[in-house]
Every structure is written in structure tokens, then in C-alpha cells.
Design a protein around this motif. Structure first.
Motif, PDB file in Angstrom:
ATOM      1  N   LEU A 176       0.835  -1.157  -0.111  1.00  0.00           N
ATOM      2  CA  LEU A 176      -0.094   0.125   0.015  1.00  0.00           C
ATOM      3  C   LEU A 176       1.120   1.362  -0.086  1.00  0.00           C
ATOM      4  CD1 LEU A 176      -2.611  -1.023   2.570  1.00  0.00           C
ATOM      5  CD2 LEU A 176      -2.880  -0.992   0.013  1.00  0.00           C
ATOM      6  N   THR A 177       2.028   1.270   0.644  1.00  0.00           N
ATOM      7  CA  THR A 177       2.861   2.319   0.654  1.00  0.00           C
ATOM      8  C   THR A 177       3.497   2.471  -0.754  1.00  0.00           C
ATOM      9  OG1 THR A 177       3.495   1.830   2.934  1.00  0.00           O
ATOM     10  CG2 THR A 177       4.851   3.389   1.826  1.00  0.00           C
ATOM     11  N   TRP A 178       3.813   1.109  -1.317  1.00  0.00           N
ATOM     12  CA  TRP A 178       4.495   1.346  -2.566  1.00  0.00           C
ATOM     13  C   TRP A 178       3.428   1.841  -3.629  1.00  0.00           C
ATOM     14  CZ3 TRP A 178       2.439  -1.389  -6.970  1.00  0.00           C
ATOM     15  CH2 TRP A 178       3.232  -1.308  -8.090  1.00  0.00           C
ATOM     16  N   VAL A 179       2.140   1.759  -3.514  1.00  0.00           N
ATOM     17  CA  VAL A 179       1.373   2.394  -4.363  1.00  0.00           C
ATOM     18  C   VAL A 179       1.082   4.027  -4.349  1.00  0.00           C
ATOM     19  CG1 VAL A 179      -1.255   2.813  -4.895  1.00  0.00           C
ATOM     20  CG2 VAL A 179      -0.407   0.496  -4.486  1.00  0.00           C
ATOM     21  N   LEU A 180       1.480   4.525  -3.269  1.00  0.00           N
ATOM     22  CA  LEU A 180       1.525   5.798  -2.942  1.00  0.00           C
ATOM     23  C   LEU A 180       2.915   6.358  -3.551  1.00  0.00           C
ATOM     24  CD1 LEU A 180       0.162   8.584  -1.977  1.00  0.00           C
ATOM     25  CD2 LEU A 180       1.477   8.072   0.345  1.00  0.00           C
ATOM     26  N   ALA A 181       4.049   5.926  -3.355  1.00  0.00           N
ATOM     27  CA  ALA A 181       5.298   6.157  -3.689  1.00  0.00           C
ATOM     28  C   ALA A 181       5.337   6.215  -5.249  1.00  0.00           C
ATOM     29  CB  ALA A 181       6.525   5.040  -2.854  1.00  0.00           C
ATOM     30  N   ALA A 182       5.058   4.945  -5.732  1.00  0.00           N
ATOM     31  CA  ALA A 182       5.122   4.709  -7.164  1.00  0.00           C
ATOM     32  C   ALA A 182       4.181   5.893  -7.964  1.00  0.00           C
ATOM     33  CB  ALA A 182       4.720   3.335  -7.748  1.00  0.00           C
ATOM     34  N   ALA A 183       2.994   6.201  -7.320  1.00  0.00           N
ATOM     35  CA  ALA A 183       2.108   7.209  -7.934  1.00  0.00           C
ATOM     36  C   ALA A 183       2.829   8.616  -7.924  1.00  0.00           C
ATOM     37  CB  ALA A 183       0.867   7.252  -7.305  1.00  0.00           C
ATOM     38  N   ILE A 184       3.333   8.961  -6.995  1.00  0.00           N
ATOM     39  CA  ILE A 184       4.024  10.394  -6.768  1.00  0.00           C
ATOM     40  C   ILE A 184       5.392  10.371  -7.721  1.00  0.00           C
ATOM     41  CG2 ILE A 184       5.608  11.892  -5.196  1.00  0.00           C
ATOM     42  CD1 ILE A 184       3.625  10.830  -3.099  1.00  0.00           C
ATOM     43  N   LEU A 185       6.172   9.117  -7.795  1.00  0.00           N
ATOM     44  CA  LEU A 185       6.988   9.303  -8.822  1.00  0.00           C
ATOM     45  C   LEU A 185       6.674   9.254 -10.228  1.00  0.00           C
ATOM     46  CD1 LEU A 185       9.748   6.575  -7.089  1.00  0.00           C
ATOM     47  CD2 LEU A 185      10.083   9.161  -7.197  1.00  0.00           C
ATOM     48  N   LEU A 186       5.570   8.634 -10.537  1.00  0.00           N
ATOM     49  CA  LEU A 186       5.083   8.809 -11.868  1.00  0.00           C
ATOM     50  C   LEU A 186       4.767  10.017 -12.171  1.00  0.00           C
ATOM     51  CD1 LEU A 186       3.970   7.027 -14.167  1.00  0.00           C
ATOM     52  CD2 LEU A 186       1.847   7.072 -13.123  1.00  0.00           C
ATOM     53  N   VAL A 187       4.322  10.982 -11.597  1.00  0.00           N
ATOM     54  CA  VAL A 187       3.869  12.254 -11.974  1.00  0.00           C
ATOM     55  C   VAL A 187       4.673  13.459 -11.301  1.00  0.00           C
ATOM     56  CG1 VAL A 187       1.483  11.770 -12.551  1.00  0.00           C
ATOM     57  CG2 VAL A 187       2.035  12.284 -10.181  1.00  0.00           C
ATOM     58  N   LEU A 188       5.832  13.125 -11.043  1.00  0.00           N
ATOM     59  CA  LEU A 188       6.671  13.816 -10.035  1.00  0.00           C
ATOM     60  C   LEU A 188       7.151  14.861 -11.061  1.00  0.00           C
ATOM     61  CD1 LEU A 188       8.202  14.716  -7.377  1.00  0.00           C
ATOM     62  CD2 LEU A 188      10.285  13.091  -8.096  1.00  0.00           C
ATOM     63  N   PRO A 189       7.681  14.786 -12.103  1.00  0.00           N
ATOM     64  CA  PRO A 189       7.908  15.991 -13.081  1.00  0.00           C
ATOM     65  C   PRO A 189       6.716  16.877 -13.144  1.00  0.00           C
ATOM     66  CG  PRO A 189       8.964  13.983 -14.108  1.00  0.00           C
ATOM     67  CD  PRO A 189       7.818  13.517 -13.008  1.00  0.00           C
ATOM     68  N   VAL A 223      -4.359  25.383 -18.286  1.00  0.00           N
ATOM     69  CA  VAL A 223      -3.686  25.373 -19.472  1.00  0.00           C
ATOM     70  C   VAL A 223      -2.501  24.837 -19.452  1.00  0.00           C
ATOM     71  CG1 VAL A 223      -3.010  26.529 -21.708  1.00  0.00           C
ATOM     72  CG2 VAL A 223      -5.260  27.046 -20.517  1.00  0.00           C
ATOM     73  N   LEU A 224      -1.543  25.412 -18.695  1.00  0.00           N
ATOM     74  CA  LEU A 224      -0.039  24.855 -18.453  1.00  0.00           C
ATOM     75  C   LEU A 224       0.029  23.382 -17.712  1.00  0.00           C
ATOM     76  CD1 LEU A 224       1.596  28.031 -17.197  1.00  0.00           C
ATOM     77  CD2 LEU A 224       1.708  27.024 -19.298  1.00  0.00           C
ATOM     78  N   GLY A 225      -0.915  23.308 -17.043  1.00  0.00           N
ATOM     79  CA  GLY A 225      -1.199  21.695 -16.608  1.00  0.00           C
ATOM     80  C   GLY A 225      -1.202  20.839 -17.386  1.00  0.00           C
ATOM     81  N   MET A 226      -2.402  21.037 -18.487  1.00  0.00           N
ATOM     82  CA  MET A 226      -2.585  20.148 -19.651  1.00  0.00           C
ATOM     83  C   MET A 226      -1.351  20.054 -20.484  1.00  0.00           C
ATOM     84  SD  MET A 226      -5.636  19.019 -19.055  1.00  0.00           S
ATOM     85  CE  MET A 226      -6.035  18.370 -20.428  1.00  0.00           C
ATOM     86  N   VAL A 227      -0.565  21.024 -20.890  1.00  0.00           N
ATOM     87  CA  VAL A 227       0.435  20.906 -21.541  1.00  0.00           C
ATOM     88  C   VAL A 227       1.645  20.082 -20.825  1.00  0.00           C
ATOM     89  CG1 VAL A 227       2.493  22.343 -22.575  1.00  0.00           C
ATOM     90  CG2 VAL A 227       0.031  23.309 -22.541  1.00  0.00           C
ATOM     91  N   ILE A 228       1.831  20.344 -19.484  1.00  0.00           N
ATOM     92  CA  ILE A 228       2.694  19.697 -18.677  1.00  0.00           C
ATOM     93  C   ILE A 228       2.446  18.185 -18.658  1.00  0.00           C
ATOM     94  CG2 ILE A 228       3.784  19.484 -16.571  1.00  0.00           C
ATOM     95  CD1 ILE A 228       3.499  22.332 -16.219  1.00  0.00           C
ATOM     96  N   LEU A 229       0.974  18.061 -18.364  1.00  0.00           N
ATOM     97  CA  LEU A 229       0.722  16.521 -18.525  1.00  0.00           C
ATOM     98  C   LEU A 229       1.140  15.908 -19.800  1.00  0.00           C
ATOM     99  CD1 LEU A 229      -0.788  14.272 -16.850  1.00  0.00           C
ATOM    100  CD2 LEU A 229      -2.927  15.320 -17.782  1.00  0.00           C
ATOM    101  N   TRP A 230       0.784  16.581 -20.752  1.00  0.00           N
ATOM    102  CA  TRP A 230       0.996  15.917 -22.097  1.00  0.00           C
ATOM    103  C   TRP A 230       2.429  15.846 -22.443  1.00  0.00           C
ATOM    104  CZ3 TRP A 230       3.057  19.043 -26.506  1.00  0.00           C
ATOM    105  CH2 TRP A 230       3.292  18.283 -27.808  1.00  0.00           C
ATOM    106  N   ILE A 231       3.265  16.495 -22.074  1.00  0.00           N
ATOM    107  CA  ILE A 231       4.585  16.440 -22.178  1.00  0.00           C
ATOM    108  C   ILE A 231       5.173  15.051 -21.257  1.00  0.00           C
ATOM    109  CG2 ILE A 231       6.994  17.162 -21.665  1.00  0.00           C
ATOM    110  CD1 ILE A 231       5.893  19.981 -22.195  1.00  0.00           C
ATOM    111  N   ASN A 232       4.515  15.102 -19.937  1.00  0.00           N
ATOM    112  CA  ASN A 232       4.841  13.978 -19.056  1.00  0.00           C
ATOM    113  C   ASN A 232       4.456  12.455 -19.798  1.00  0.00           C
ATOM    114  OD1 ASN A 232       5.720  13.321 -16.280  1.00  0.00           O
ATOM    115  ND2 ASN A 232       3.860  12.350 -16.144  1.00  0.00           N
TER     116      ASN A 232
END
Length: 258
Positions: A176-189, A223-232
Motif C-alpha cells: 500500500l505504501t508502494w502504491v503511493l510512492a510509485a504514484a508520486i514518482l510517476l507524476v513527479l515531473p 492550461v499549463l497543467g494540460m501542456v505539462i501533463l501532455w509532455i509527461n
């Protein structure tokens, strides 16, 4: 007249019903197959079909009385094992859902929610997008076939009557801790970039107090969030491969498979 003994009836019940409980519990908790949009009748038919196909390849089942306390305990054991196997894969999907929720909060899209047809709850649209994405990747890369392969192998490595996975419950809490850590690392940029955007908007508000931050900052952040998410999203496949490999390896460790 066909005469059947109690031993024969117990053998027939054990050879089919006990694997059926493990298969049905897996399908009830497995993502996509265990979703609320899939009818319980369809899941039951799938469990029956899978059990009929894999029964000839399974090792011999223990001899039990069809109506006894031991038979009930063995059925409960199979339900626990199948549910834990489905939960192991469910954690992979929830990693992407949590990642979508975190980035939606940072970009101001948490209020944009929709009903998740799979779970029947409100989720952010970004989380729902990530959930559909990981579902398509899981099916396109034959992840469900790997799960069924491990399921068949589990009857050899973790035979019926061999005991429930008591030693794996503590590891489940760590996952369960791994899920939270992996989720944060996934969208950390994306989180870092959105944090810089929010800091810049805060500096602008401090320098020009007459600026309406709600009418200017929110559209800019979205708007910037959508652009950043698209790049990510350009590197999402590599992240999925690493997380899916780790989740499937833990599934094999869970049932002590090779």
C-alpha cells in the motif's frame, strides 16, 4: 441404478468446486473483470468456463466430505487466495488512479470529476483517463493472460489445503505504501513543474496585489497543467512497464510461483 459413494462425491466436489472458488474470487477482485459494469452472472459464467478448462491440468485435490466444516474452511481459503491475487493486480491500476488524482489537484482540475463506471464512485477526469490508459496497456500486453497463467501455477505451488497466505499480509501493507510512492514518482515531473507555476503566480500576486489571482491564475494553471501533463505522457510506457513488471513479480511471489 448408478450408486455413488460419499468418497466419489467428495472427490468430484473437491476437483471442481474448490478451484472454482479460487478462480471466482480472482475474477471478482481483478480490475476490469471485477468491475461493477460487468454483470455478476457474466463473471460466474467466466469462472465456470475457466475452471472447466484448467481442471484437467490441476494436481489432485484432497478428499473431503462435501458437507463438512473442513470443506467450508477450504472454500474460505481459496476465496482468500484468489482475492489476494486480484488485489495484487488491483494495486497496479490504483497507482495510476492515485497519480491522476495528485496531478489533478495540483493543476486545479480536482473539481472536474465524473462517475467511474468500474467502481461507481466520483473520480477526477485525469484519474479516469489514467485508469482507461492502464487498462488498455494491460490488455494489449496480455497482462490478463499472465495472471491466468500464474493462477493455474498457483494450484501446484500453493495447493488446496496448504494454508492461507498468512505470511503475506504484512507485505500487503508495505505494498500500500508502494502504491503511493510509485504514484508520486510517476507524476513527479508534472508536480514539480506545476509547483513552479504556482510559485510564479504567488510572486505575481505579491508584486501586483490588484491582480485578481482567481480570474487569471486558475486558467493559466489549467492550461499549463494540460501542456505539462501532455509532455509527461511521453514516458508513460516506460513507467508502466516497470510498474507492471514489479506487480506481476509480486503476484508470483505471493503464490510462491517461479
Amino acid at each position: 441404478m448408478l450408486a455413488l459413494s460419499d468418497a466419489q462425491i467428495g472427490a468430484w466436489v473437491a476437483s471442481f468446486v474448490l478451484p472454482l472458488f479460487r478462480v471466482a474470487a480472482l475474477l471478482m477482485t481483478l480490475p476490469l473483470f471485477g468491475a461493477t459494469m460487468v454483470s455478476s452472472r457474466i463473471r460466474l459464467y467466466m469462472a465456470l468456463a475457466i475452471t472447466v478448462v484448467i481442471t484437467p491440468a490441476l494436481p489432485p485435490m484432497p478428499q473431503i466430505d462435501a458437507i463438512s466444516l473442513r470443506a467450508g474452511l477450504l472454500c474460505a481459503e481459496q476465496i482468500i487466495i484468489g482475492a489476494l491475487m486480484g488485489l495484487a493486480i488491483h494495486m497496479l491500476f490504483q497507482t495510476f488512479v492515485v497519480a491522476g488524482q495528485v496531478v489533478a489537484i495540483q493543476m486545479g482540475m480536482a473539481f472536474a470529476s465524473m462517475i467511474d463506471p468500474a467502481n461507481g464512485v466520483n473520480v477526477a477526469t485525469v484519474s479516469q483517463f489514467f485508469n482507461m490508459l492502464v487498462t488498455l496497456l494491460f490488455l494489449s500486453m496480455n497482462g490478463h493472460l499472465v495472471v491466468f497463467e500464474v493462477l493455474v501455477e498457483s494450484f501446484t505451488t500453493l495447493p488446496v489445503g496448504g494454508g492461507v497466505l498468512t505470511g503475506q499480509f504484512w507485505d500487503l501493507a508495505n505494498r500500500l505504501t508502494w502504491v503511493l510512492a510509485a504514484a508520486i514518482l510517476l507524476v513527479l515531473p508534472a508536480i514539480t513543474a506545476l509547483l513552479v507555476v504556482n510559485i510564479a503566480l504567488g510572486v505575481m500576486t505579491r508584486a501586483a496585489p490588484q491582480l485578481n489571482i482567481f480570474s487569471v491564475g486558475m486558467p493559466v494553471t489549467i492550461v499549463l497543467g494540460m501542456v505539462i501533463l501532455w509532455i509527461n505522457m511521453a514516458d508513460i510506457l516506460n513507467h508502466y512497464q516497470a510498474l507492471a513488471t514489479e506487480a506481476l513479480q509480486w503476484l508470483r511471489q505471493l503464490v510462491r510461483a517461479r
